[in-house]
Design a protein around this motif. Structure first.
Motif, mmCIF file in Angstrom:
data_model
loop_
_atom_site.group_PDB
_atom_site.id
_atom_site.type_symbol
_atom_site.label_atom_id
_atom_site.label_comp_id
_atom_site.label_asym_id
_atom_site.label_seq_id
_atom_site.Cartn_x
_atom_site.Cartn_y
_atom_site.Cartn_z
ATOM 1 N N MET A 1 -4.210 -4.512 2.156
ATOM 2 C CA MET A 1 -2.804 -4.609 1.842
ATOM 3 C C MET A 1 -2.790 -5.457 0.752
ATOM 4 S SD MET A 1 -0.894 -3.880 4.271
ATOM 5 C CE MET A 1 0.618 -5.326 3.930
ATOM 6 N N ALA A 2 -3.922 -6.252 0.138
ATOM 7 C CA ALA A 2 -3.879 -6.827 -1.136
ATOM 8 C C ALA A 2 -3.802 -5.807 -2.216
ATOM 9 C CB ALA A 2 -5.105 -7.719 -1.265
ATOM 10 N N ILE A 3 -4.400 -4.625 -1.926
ATOM 11 C CA ILE A 3 -4.422 -3.748 -3.047
ATOM 12 C C ILE A 3 -3.052 -3.137 -3.185
ATOM 13 C CG2 ILE A 3 -5.207 -1.567 -3.616
ATOM 14 C CD1 ILE A 3 -7.667 -1.944 -2.615
ATOM 15 N N ASP A 34 14.627 4.357 -10.932
ATOM 16 C CA ASP A 34 15.079 4.027 -9.473
ATOM 17 C C ASP A 34 14.026 4.725 -8.205
ATOM 18 O OD1 ASP A 34 17.151 2.657 -10.508
ATOM 19 O OD2 ASP A 34 18.564 4.249 -9.963
ATOM 20 N N TYR A 35 13.632 6.126 -8.536
ATOM 21 C CA TYR A 35 12.762 6.848 -7.741
ATOM 22 C C TYR A 35 11.183 6.056 -7.377
ATOM 23 C CZ TYR A 35 10.004 10.211 -5.499
ATOM 24 O OH TYR A 35 9.048 10.798 -4.554
ATOM 25 N N PHE A 36 11.047 5.624 -8.794
ATOM 26 C CA PHE A 36 9.507 5.071 -8.885
ATOM 27 C C PHE A 36 9.697 3.611 -8.356
ATOM 28 C CE2 PHE A 36 8.334 8.693 -11.684
ATOM 29 C CZ PHE A 36 6.874 8.760 -11.087
ATOM 30 N N ALA A 37 10.655 2.828 -8.503
ATOM 31 C CA ALA A 37 10.819 1.614 -8.073
ATOM 32 C C ALA A 37 10.843 1.430 -6.385
ATOM 33 C CB ALA A 37 12.032 0.780 -8.505
ATOM 34 N N ILE A 38 11.352 2.665 -5.802
ATOM 35 C CA ILE A 38 11.577 2.627 -4.245
ATOM 36 C C ILE A 38 10.272 2.868 -3.837
ATOM 37 C CG2 ILE A 38 12.595 3.757 -2.361
ATOM 38 C CD1 ILE A 38 15.108 4.113 -4.365
ATOM 39 N N TYR A 39 9.570 4.125 -4.404
ATOM 40 C CA TYR A 39 8.136 4.672 -4.042
ATOM 41 C C TYR A 39 7.101 3.557 -3.972
ATOM 42 C CZ TYR A 39 4.040 7.524 -3.720
ATOM 43 O OH TYR A 39 2.805 8.134 -3.443
ATOM 44 N N PHE A 40 7.101 2.781 -5.023
ATOM 45 C CA PHE A 40 5.954 2.007 -5.216
ATOM 46 C C PHE A 40 6.320 0.910 -4.171
ATOM 47 C CE2 PHE A 40 4.884 3.976 -9.336
ATOM 48 C CZ PHE A 40 3.672 4.067 -9.018
ATOM 49 N N ALA A 41 7.712 0.383 -3.963
ATOM 50 C CA ALA A 41 7.736 -0.693 -3.233
ATOM 51 C C ALA A 41 7.388 -0.340 -1.655
ATOM 52 C CB ALA A 41 9.227 -0.871 -2.838
ATOM 53 N N GLY A 42 7.235 0.861 -1.189
ATOM 54 C CA GLY A 42 6.610 1.423 -0.199
ATOM 55 C C GLY A 42 5.551 2.052 -0.108
ATOM 56 N N ILE A 43 4.759 1.821 -0.933
ATOM 57 C CA ILE A 43 3.320 2.356 -1.280
ATOM 58 C C ILE A 43 2.228 2.003 -0.104
ATOM 59 C CG2 ILE A 43 2.222 0.861 -2.816
ATOM 60 C CD1 ILE A 43 1.292 3.546 -4.236
ATOM 61 N N ILE A 47 -1.212 3.764 1.550
ATOM 62 C CA ILE A 47 -2.464 3.150 1.502
ATOM 63 C C ILE A 47 -3.212 2.764 3.031
ATOM 64 C CG2 ILE A 47 -3.890 1.048 0.936
ATOM 65 C CD1 ILE A 47 -2.279 0.980 -1.566
ATOM 66 N N MET A 48 -2.288 2.153 3.826
ATOM 67 C CA MET A 48 -2.443 1.761 5.364
ATOM 68 C C MET A 48 -2.852 3.208 6.107
ATOM 69 S SD MET A 48 -2.617 -1.589 5.528
ATOM 70 C CE MET A 48 -3.454 -1.458 3.912
ATOM 71 N N TYR A 49 -2.106 4.271 5.740
ATOM 72 C CA TYR A 49 -2.721 5.489 6.579
ATOM 73 C C TYR A 49 -3.773 5.945 6.272
ATOM 74 C CZ TYR A 49 -2.932 10.345 7.676
ATOM 75 O OH TYR A 49 -3.189 11.488 7.938
ATOM 76 N N ASN A 50 -4.346 6.045 4.849
ATOM 77 C CA ASN A 50 -5.466 6.588 4.446
ATOM 78 C C ASN A 50 -6.671 5.512 5.064
ATOM 79 O OD1 ASN A 50 -4.371 8.629 3.079
ATOM 80 N ND2 ASN A 50 -4.107 7.486 1.185
ATOM 81 N N LEU A 51 -6.409 4.292 5.211
ATOM 82 C CA LEU A 51 -7.353 3.599 5.576
ATOM 83 C C LEU A 51 -7.604 3.591 7.130
ATOM 84 C CD1 LEU A 51 -9.328 0.833 5.445
ATOM 85 C CD2 LEU A 51 -7.393 -0.715 5.601
ATOM 86 N N PHE A 52 -6.580 3.768 7.892
ATOM 87 C CA PHE A 52 -6.826 3.801 9.256
ATOM 88 C C PHE A 52 -7.272 5.168 9.628
ATOM 89 C CE2 PHE A 52 -2.730 0.786 9.465
ATOM 90 C CZ PHE A 52 -3.836 -0.463 9.328
ATOM 91 N N MET A 103 5.391 5.281 6.179
ATOM 92 C CA MET A 103 5.236 4.238 6.811
ATOM 93 C C MET A 103 5.055 4.565 8.297
ATOM 94 S SD MET A 103 5.435 0.998 5.403
ATOM 95 C CE MET A 103 5.980 0.463 3.904
ATOM 96 N N ILE A 104 5.900 5.692 8.800
ATOM 97 C CA ILE A 104 5.779 6.042 10.122
ATOM 98 C C ILE A 104 4.195 6.674 10.412
ATOM 99 C CG2 ILE A 104 6.395 8.028 11.781
ATOM 100 C CD1 ILE A 104 8.307 5.595 11.320
ATOM 101 N N SER A 105 3.418 7.270 9.529
ATOM 102 C CA SER A 105 2.251 7.916 9.887
ATOM 103 C C SER A 105 1.280 6.512 9.899
ATOM 104 C CB SER A 105 1.824 8.661 8.819
ATOM 105 O OG SER A 105 1.985 8.206 7.487
ATOM 106 N N ALA A 106 1.502 5.703 9.097
ATOM 107 C CA ALA A 106 0.811 4.385 8.972
ATOM 108 C C ALA A 106 0.756 3.677 10.275
ATOM 109 C CB ALA A 106 0.915 3.433 7.719
ATOM 110 N N LEU A 107 2.131 3.423 10.810
ATOM 111 C CA LEU A 107 2.374 2.796 12.148
ATOM 112 C C LEU A 107 1.771 3.670 13.449
ATOM 113 C CD1 LEU A 107 3.869 0.688 13.489
ATOM 114 C CD2 LEU A 107 5.944 1.973 13.743
ATOM 115 N N LEU A 108 1.945 4.789 13.448
ATOM 116 C CA LEU A 108 1.170 5.416 14.367
ATOM 117 C C LEU A 108 -0.316 5.447 14.498
ATOM 118 C CD1 LEU A 108 3.448 9.123 14.231
ATOM 119 C CD2 LEU A 108 3.521 7.251 15.724
ATOM 120 N N ALA A 109 -0.897 5.445 13.109
ATOM 121 C CA ALA A 109 -2.462 5.103 13.169
ATOM 122 C C ALA A 109 -2.775 3.984 13.510
ATOM 123 C CB ALA A 109 -2.784 5.580 11.614
ATOM 124 N N LEU A 110 -1.867 2.761 12.919
ATOM 125 C CA LEU A 110 -2.298 1.485 13.507
ATOM 126 C C LEU A 110 -2.276 1.358 15.229
ATOM 127 C CD1 LEU A 110 -2.633 -1.745 12.968
ATOM 128 C CD2 LEU A 110 -0.267 -1.924 12.605
#
Length: 385
Positions: A1-3, A34-43, A47-52, A103-110
């Motif tokens: 999460m820190a990363i 605008d695209y990159f700002a939104i994308y990085f806001a939800g990155i 990260i969480m999906y790859n970790l889980f 976010m959905i894929s990370a939530l399912l993995a969590l």
């Protein structure tokens, strides 16, 4: 999460600067920011999906990460169509579709990890930093992270060359990149399975099974990815037109697909052997190969050919560098230095040398044996001679 927090802040702040470096046309600069700002806001979702999913694969559960990845990719395409074609949100809609599906894929993995039993059961209240495991993660994770970062930087250079051909080229290649994500599904899925399989079997010192599994995984990844590439090659205009009806955009996207798609087997082979190397505890090998072929040579090729201002040269840089990396891995993989520990590999090589010496001496002895003794290597003399 820190990363993920750090990347979110850096990405949002650096987006305008990076886009200027890439030579993004002014007419699309605001939309790109605008695209990159939104994308990085939800990155954090990525990260969480790859970790889980990495935790699940480490214990042999490769099915759930695959299911989540497929669901995320399909949802991403569906949301692209909904947000862009139906709701008319434009570029922002594409960014929202991407981060929401991640976010959905990370939530399912969590949820899956929290519901599991045994050593991999995740209890959020007990999550702590532990120094020794962290050192091992950094040791094996840094080379892969450096590799991916350098490749991404090289792709920024590629994108900057594409941007020089105008908004239609940007849109067409962007649509192709969305479709290319489906080609990466078999690559990613088999590679994750290969790394886990190789690591587990080398740990168990079952080297024969490791070789069989690695060969099977490489073969499956190459064949499945090439089949996807063949479909893209045949129906490229129809696929690109899903995202944009502009004939110029379709032409750019279809041209890139037809230039790259038939060479997906090279891309799959490089990634598959890289996965074997990582599973064998040698993540530095693919890192150096990618740095040289996919970064240095790729960027050098574009710098040399940039004055020609030919978009086809930009397209061809991908198959060219895929071929070079595949050539190296085709030479390196059979040497099996990734398979055995250093001591065992050295012992095997020494035994081979000793056996070669014995065979040479035996052959000389047999050749020096008088003909007719019944022990010579030549055909026995007939009784009539």
């Amino acid at each position: 999460m820190a990363i993920s927090v750090v990347l979110t802040v850096l990405g949002t702040v650096m987006a305008p600067i990076l886009l200027k470096w890439m030579g993004t046309p002014e007419e699309v600069m605001a939309l790109s920011v605008d695209y990159f700002a939104i994308y990085f806001a939800g990155i954090s979702g990525l990260i969480m999906y790859n970790l889980f999913s990495g935790i699940m694969r480490a214990v042999g559960d490769s099915k759930h990460p695959l299911y989540f990845l497929i669901a995320s990719s399909i949802l991403n395409v569906f949301l692209d169509l909904l947000f862009i074609a139906v709701l008319g949100w434009g570029v922002a809609g594409a960014a929202y579709a991407t981060i929401f599906s991640q976010m959905i894929s990370a939530l399912l993995a969590l949820i899956t990890l929290c519901r599991q039993n045994g050593a991999t059961k995740l209890v959020l209240s007990k999550v702590r930093f532990q120094l020794e495991p962290l050192k091992a993660v950094i040791r094996y994770g840094i080379p892969t992270g450096v590799q991916n970062s350098i490749i991404s930087l090289a792709n920024v250079v590629v994108q900057s060359n594409i941007n020089a051909f105008g908004p239609e080229a940007m849109a067409g290649c962007g649509a192709y990149s969305k479709l290319e994500g489906f080609a990466f599904l078999p690559i990613m899925s088999f590679n994750m399975a290969i790394s886990t399989f190789v690591g587990q079997n080398i740990g168990a010192k079952d080297y024969e099974r490791t070789l069989k599994g690695a060969k099977f995984g490489i073969l499956c990844g190459v064949i499945s990815c090439e089949l996807v590439g063949l479909i893209f090659f045949l129906f490229a205009p129809q696929f690109i037109s899903i995202f944009d009806q502009n004939p110029a955009v379709i032409a750019y996207g279809a041209d890139r697909a037809r230039c790259n798609a038939l060479f997906y087997f090279l891309l799959a082979y490089t990634h598959a052997v890289s996965a074997v190397m990582r599973g064998g505890g040698k993540p530095d090998v693919p890192m150096y190969v990618m740095m040289i072929t996919w970064c240095a040579i790729r960027v050098g090729f574009l710098v040399v050919t940039a004055p020609l201002h030919n978009v086809w040269l930009v397209y061809w840089v991908y198959p060219l560098t895929w071929f070079l990396s595949s050539c190296f891995f085709a030479w390196y993989y059979p040497r099996k230095t990734w398979l055995y520990p250093k001591e065992l590999h050295r012992s095997i090589q020494e035994n081979k040398q000793e056996l070669a010496k014995v065979d040479t001496l035996s052959e000389k002895k047999m050749l020096n044996t008088p003909c007719g003794s019944g022990k010579c290597r030549m055909n026995p003399c007939s009784s009539d001679e």
